[in-house]
Design a protein around this motif. Structure first.
Motif, PDB file in Angstrom:
ATOM      1  N   HIS A  92       0.841  -1.206   0.000  1.00 18.58           N
ATOM      2  CA  HIS A  92       0.000   0.000   0.000  1.00 18.58           C
ATOM      3  C   HIS A  92       0.874   1.254   0.000  1.00 18.58           C
ATOM      4  CE1 HIS A  92      -3.970  -1.701   0.158  1.00 18.58           C
ATOM      5  NE2 HIS A  92      -3.728  -2.407   1.245  1.00 18.58           N
ATOM      6  N   TRP A  93       1.938   1.220   0.780  1.00 19.19           N
ATOM      7  CA  TRP A  93       2.852   2.362   0.840  1.00 19.19           C
ATOM      8  C   TRP A  93       3.487   2.621  -0.531  1.00 19.19           C
ATOM      9  CZ3 TRP A  93       8.422   2.110   0.544  1.00 19.19           C
ATOM     10  CH2 TRP A  93       9.058   3.337   0.780  1.00 19.19           C
ATOM     11  N   LEU A  94       3.823   1.549  -1.252  1.00 20.13           N
ATOM     12  CA  LEU A  94       4.403   1.694  -2.583  1.00 20.13           C
ATOM     13  C   LEU A  94       3.404   2.264  -3.589  1.00 20.13           C
ATOM     14  CD1 LEU A  94       6.510  -1.567  -3.104  1.00 20.13           C
ATOM     15  CD2 LEU A  94       7.377   0.782  -3.206  1.00 20.13           C
ATOM     16  N   GLY A  95       2.123   2.223  -3.242  1.00 23.47           N
ATOM     17  CA  GLY A  95       1.098   2.725  -4.139  1.00 23.47           C
ATOM     18  C   GLY A  95       0.516   1.665  -5.051  1.00 23.47           C
ATOM     19  N   LEU A  96       0.706   0.398  -4.697  1.00 26.89           N
ATOM     20  CA  LEU A  96       0.201  -0.687  -5.530  1.00 26.89           C
ATOM     21  C   LEU A  96      -1.227  -1.056  -5.139  1.00 26.89           C
ATOM     22  CD1 LEU A  96       3.260  -3.105  -5.859  1.00 26.89           C
ATOM     23  CD2 LEU A  96       2.661  -1.078  -7.181  1.00 26.89           C
ATOM     24  N   ASP A  97      -2.003  -1.409  -6.132  1.00 23.38           N
ATOM     25  CA  ASP A  97      -3.338  -1.948  -5.898  1.00 23.38           C
ATOM     26  C   ASP A  97      -3.427  -3.274  -6.636  1.00 23.38           C
ATOM     27  OD1 ASP A  97      -3.211  -0.943  -8.453  1.00 23.38           O
ATOM     28  OD2 ASP A  97      -5.254  -0.174  -8.471  1.00 23.38           O
ATOM     29  N   TRP A  98      -4.386  -4.088  -6.262  1.00 23.43           N
ATOM     30  CA  TRP A  98      -4.536  -5.385  -6.913  1.00 23.43           C
ATOM     31  C   TRP A  98      -6.012  -5.683  -7.124  1.00 23.43           C
ATOM     32  CZ3 TRP A  98      -1.799  -4.557  -2.413  1.00 23.43           C
ATOM     33  CH2 TRP A  98      -2.463  -4.823  -1.217  1.00 23.43           C
ATOM     34  N   ASP A  99      -6.259  -6.630  -8.002  1.00 19.23           N
ATOM     35  CA  ASP A  99      -7.617  -6.960  -8.402  1.00 19.23           C
ATOM     36  C   ASP A  99      -8.105  -8.189  -7.637  1.00 19.23           C
ATOM     37  OD1 ASP A  99      -8.026  -5.059 -10.775  1.00 19.23           O
ATOM     38  OD2 ASP A  99      -6.117  -6.025 -11.249  1.00 19.23           O
ATOM     39  N   ARG A 107      11.454   3.370   4.905  1.00 16.14           N
ATOM     40  CA  ARG A 107      10.368   4.316   5.186  1.00 16.14           C
ATOM     41  C   ARG A 107      10.663   5.098   6.469  1.00 16.14           C
ATOM     42  NH1 ARG A 107       6.703   0.914   4.283  1.00 16.14           N
ATOM     43  NH2 ARG A 107       6.188   0.144   6.365  1.00 16.14           N
ATOM     44  N   ASN A 108      11.108   4.400   7.495  1.00 16.82           N
ATOM     45  CA  ASN A 108      11.387   5.056   8.780  1.00 16.82           C
ATOM     46  C   ASN A 108      12.601   5.975   8.718  1.00 16.82           C
ATOM     47  OD1 ASN A 108       9.225   3.724   9.974  1.00 16.82           O
ATOM     48  ND2 ASN A 108      10.473   2.009  10.694  1.00 16.82           N
ATOM     49  N   SER A 109      13.465   5.740   7.718  1.00 14.50           N
ATOM     50  CA  SER A 109      14.646   6.596   7.583  1.00 14.50           C
ATOM     51  C   SER A 109      14.347   7.861   6.783  1.00 14.50           C
ATOM     52  CB  SER A 109      15.777   5.819   6.905  1.00 14.50           C
ATOM     53  OG  SER A 109      15.489   5.588   5.537  1.00 14.50           O
ATOM     54  N   GLY A 110      13.115   7.974   6.300  1.00 13.91           N
ATOM     55  CA  GLY A 110      12.719   9.176   5.576  1.00 13.91           C
ATOM     56  C   GLY A 110      12.589   9.018   4.080  1.00 13.91           C
ATOM     57  N   VAL A 111      12.870   7.824   3.561  1.00 15.42           N
ATOM     58  CA  VAL A 111      12.705   7.586   2.125  1.00 15.42           C
ATOM     59  C   VAL A 111      11.219   7.529   1.797  1.00 15.42           C
ATOM     60  CG1 VAL A 111      13.110   5.953   0.235  1.00 15.42           C
ATOM     61  CG2 VAL A 111      14.895   6.350   1.948  1.00 15.42           C
ATOM     62  N   SER A 112      10.785   8.252   0.775  1.00 11.75           N
ATOM     63  CA  SER A 112       9.378   8.231   0.382  1.00 11.75           C
ATOM     64  C   SER A 112       9.150   7.149  -0.665  1.00 11.75           C
ATOM     65  CB  SER A 112       8.952   9.583  -0.187  1.00 11.75           C
ATOM     66  OG  SER A 112       9.568   9.803  -1.450  1.00 11.75           O
ATOM     67  N   ALA A 113       7.898   6.785  -0.832  1.00 12.24           N
ATOM     68  CA  ALA A 113       7.565   5.798  -1.855  1.00 12.24           C
ATOM     69  C   ALA A 113       7.953   6.314  -3.243  1.00 12.24           C
ATOM     70  CB  ALA A 113       6.079   5.469  -1.798  1.00 12.24           C
ATOM     71  N   ALA A 114       7.755   7.606  -3.475  1.00  9.28           N
ATOM     72  CA  ALA A 114       8.116   8.192  -4.766  1.00  9.28           C
ATOM     73  C   ALA A 114       9.620   8.100  -4.993  1.00  9.28           C
ATOM     74  CB  ALA A 114       7.651   9.643  -4.832  1.00  9.28           C
ATOM     75  N   ASP A 115      10.402   8.347  -3.932  1.00  9.59           N
ATOM     76  CA  ASP A 115      11.858   8.240  -4.044  1.00  9.59           C
ATOM     77  C   ASP A 115      12.257   6.820  -4.448  1.00  9.59           C
ATOM     78  OD1 ASP A 115      12.192  10.874  -3.231  1.00  9.59           O
ATOM     79  OD2 ASP A 115      12.451  10.345  -1.109  1.00  9.59           O
ATOM     80  N   LEU A 116      11.690   5.841  -3.778  1.00  6.61           N
ATOM     81  CA  LEU A 116      12.060   4.460  -4.051  1.00  6.61           C
ATOM     82  C   LEU A 116      11.625   4.038  -5.445  1.00  6.61           C
ATOM     83  CD1 LEU A 116      13.263   1.808  -3.170  1.00  6.61           C
ATOM     84  CD2 LEU A 116      11.074   1.212  -2.104  1.00  6.61           C
ATOM     85  N   ARG A 117      10.435   4.415  -5.833  1.00 13.07           N
ATOM     86  CA  ARG A 117       9.955   4.060  -7.163  1.00 13.07           C
ATOM     87  C   ARG A 117      10.853   4.675  -8.246  1.00 13.07           C
ATOM     88  NH1 ARG A 117       3.735   3.053  -7.251  1.00 13.07           N
ATOM     89  NH2 ARG A 117       3.880   3.885  -9.344  1.00 13.07           N
ATOM     90  N   ALA A 118      11.259   5.900  -8.035  1.00 12.80           N
ATOM     91  CA  ALA A 118      12.150   6.556  -9.005  1.00 12.80           C
ATOM     92  C   ALA A 118      13.505   5.833  -9.045  1.00 12.80           C
ATOM     93  CB  ALA A 118      12.333   8.014  -8.649  1.00 12.80           C
ATOM     94  N   GLU A 119      14.022   5.464  -7.887  1.00 10.73           N
ATOM     95  CA  GLU A 119      15.300   4.742  -7.838  1.00 10.73           C
ATOM     96  C   GLU A 119      15.218   3.414  -8.583  1.00 10.73           C
ATOM     97  OE1 GLU A 119      18.029   2.340  -4.576  1.00 10.73           O
ATOM     98  OE2 GLU A 119      16.676   3.928  -3.866  1.00 10.73           O
ATOM     99  N   LEU A 120      14.061   2.770  -8.493  1.00 11.06           N
ATOM    100  CA  LEU A 120      13.885   1.473  -9.141  1.00 11.06           C
ATOM    101  C   LEU A 120      13.464   1.583 -10.597  1.00 11.06           C
ATOM    102  CD1 LEU A 120      12.102  -0.448  -6.233  1.00 11.06           C
ATOM    103  CD2 LEU A 120      14.534  -0.479  -6.848  1.00 11.06           C
ATOM    104  N   GLY A 121      13.280   2.804 -11.079  1.00 11.92           N
ATOM    105  CA  GLY A 121      12.942   3.001 -12.484  1.00 11.92           C
ATOM    106  C   GLY A 121      11.487   3.108 -12.785  1.00 11.92           C
ATOM    107  N   PHE A 122      10.666   3.435 -11.766  1.00 14.29           N
ATOM    108  CA  PHE A 122       9.224   3.574 -11.953  1.00 14.29           C
ATOM    109  C   PHE A 122       8.803   4.977 -11.524  1.00 14.29           C
ATOM    110  CE2 PHE A 122      10.191  -0.823 -11.178  1.00 14.29           C
ATOM    111  CZ  PHE A 122       9.447  -1.502 -12.142  1.00 14.29           C
ATOM    112  N   SER A 123       8.117   5.671 -12.404  1.00 11.05           N
ATOM    113  CA  SER A 123       7.654   7.012 -12.065  1.00 11.05           C
ATOM    114  C   SER A 123       6.603   6.931 -10.988  1.00 11.05           C
ATOM    115  CB  SER A 123       7.077   7.699 -13.301  1.00 11.05           C
ATOM    116  OG  SER A 123       5.890   7.049 -13.732  1.00 11.05           O
TER     117      SER A 123
END
Length: 286
Positions: free
Chosen positions: A61-68, A267-283
């Protein structure tokens, strides 16, 4: 239109490698207007914990993923797996194996590392099996490759293949010839839980309508035996995409057993989901 899935085991917290795999499968489905499924592979009661499942849902959920659809939990479908095992056993494709892992390793002796996973111990004699059953010794159900080969016929056996849209660890891609012998007479029914990984995952991919199995290259070899099981059960053949494994600064791949930094710690160190997604190559927008 693709149907993909993310299928973690709740044996620990998710790390960057899990995030990359989940995002890759999610993006592939969403880009085609397809379905993305979440499956919890919790058939190992000694290692799987409810708190880890809750953490998986929180991280996704934090990553912003949803599922069917609802989350599928393998522990809720043990009867379904038992029916498949019964069918395979009735067709003479399985045999009882009472041997312990230590006994198998001792029998292998000086064989190369990893040979235990490709062992083909064969069935016990009728008298020995009857004695062990009478003693109440636990046993696993192994798939007999010899009987499987007879069941599907030589022509079908030689033409068995799966489609790799990504690449295996050695660059394998396209139509890959299946080599079930590399896995040996694999266990399909464990002594403790009654079902093993290969059977549960192929069953679930079939009943859930998964069209594209997207996962890490560490599971590339599993495709060989899983394609055989699909053939034996007349289940649909999905396409496969095995993606490279993420590594840390030292070059080691992320793994739970190595206590890789978890998504919760990031997450607890201050990294946001957007930061991680960008690092992994996902907008951030998907």
């Amino acid at each position: 239109m693709l149907t993909t899935r993310f299928a973690p085991s709740p044996t620990g917290r998710l790390h960057k490698g899990h995030a990359f795999s989940a995002l890759t499968a999610w993006r592939a489905a969403r880009d085609t207007g397809g379905r993305f499924l979440l499956r919890i592979e919790d058939i190992d009661p000694t290692r799987c914990r409810p708190e880890y499942e809750a953490a998986i849902l929180e991280d996704l959920h934090w990553l912003g993923l949803d599922w069917d659809g609802p989350v599928r939990r393998q522990s809720e479908h043990l009867d379904d797996y038992a029916r498949v095992l019964s069918d395979l056993e009735a067709r003479g494709l399985l045999y009882r194996c009472f041997r312990t892992r230590k006994e198998i390793l001792d029998a292998i002796g000086d064989a190369p590392h990893g040979a235990a996973e490709a062992v083909r111990p064969g069935p016990h004699s009728a008298d020995e099996e009857a004695r062990l059953l009478e003693e109440g010794r636990p046993f696993a159900w192994r798939l007999s490759l010899d009987r499987a080969r007879e069941a599907i016929g030589e022509d079908a056996w030689r033409s068995l293949a799966f489609t790799e849209d990504g690449a295996g660890p050695n660059g394998e891609t396209g139509r890959i010839s299946v080599r079930p012998e590399t896995a040996g007479d694999v266990v399909l029914g464990r002594k403790d839980t009654g079902v093993a990984y290969h059977l549960a995952v192929t069953h679930d991919d079939a009943v859930q309508g998964v069209t594209h199995v997207i996962r890490g290259q560490d599971l590339f070899e599993a495709s060989h035996i899983q394609r055989l099981i699909q053939t034996l059960m007349d289940w649909p053949e999905p396409r496969y995409r095995h993606h490279p494994l993420l590594t840390d600064a030292s070059g080691r791949r992320y793994a739970k057993r190595d206590r890789s930094m978890t998504l919760a710690e990031l997450r607890n160190s201050g990294v946001s989901a957007a930061d991680l997604r960008a690092e992994l190559g996902f907008s951030s927008g998907g």
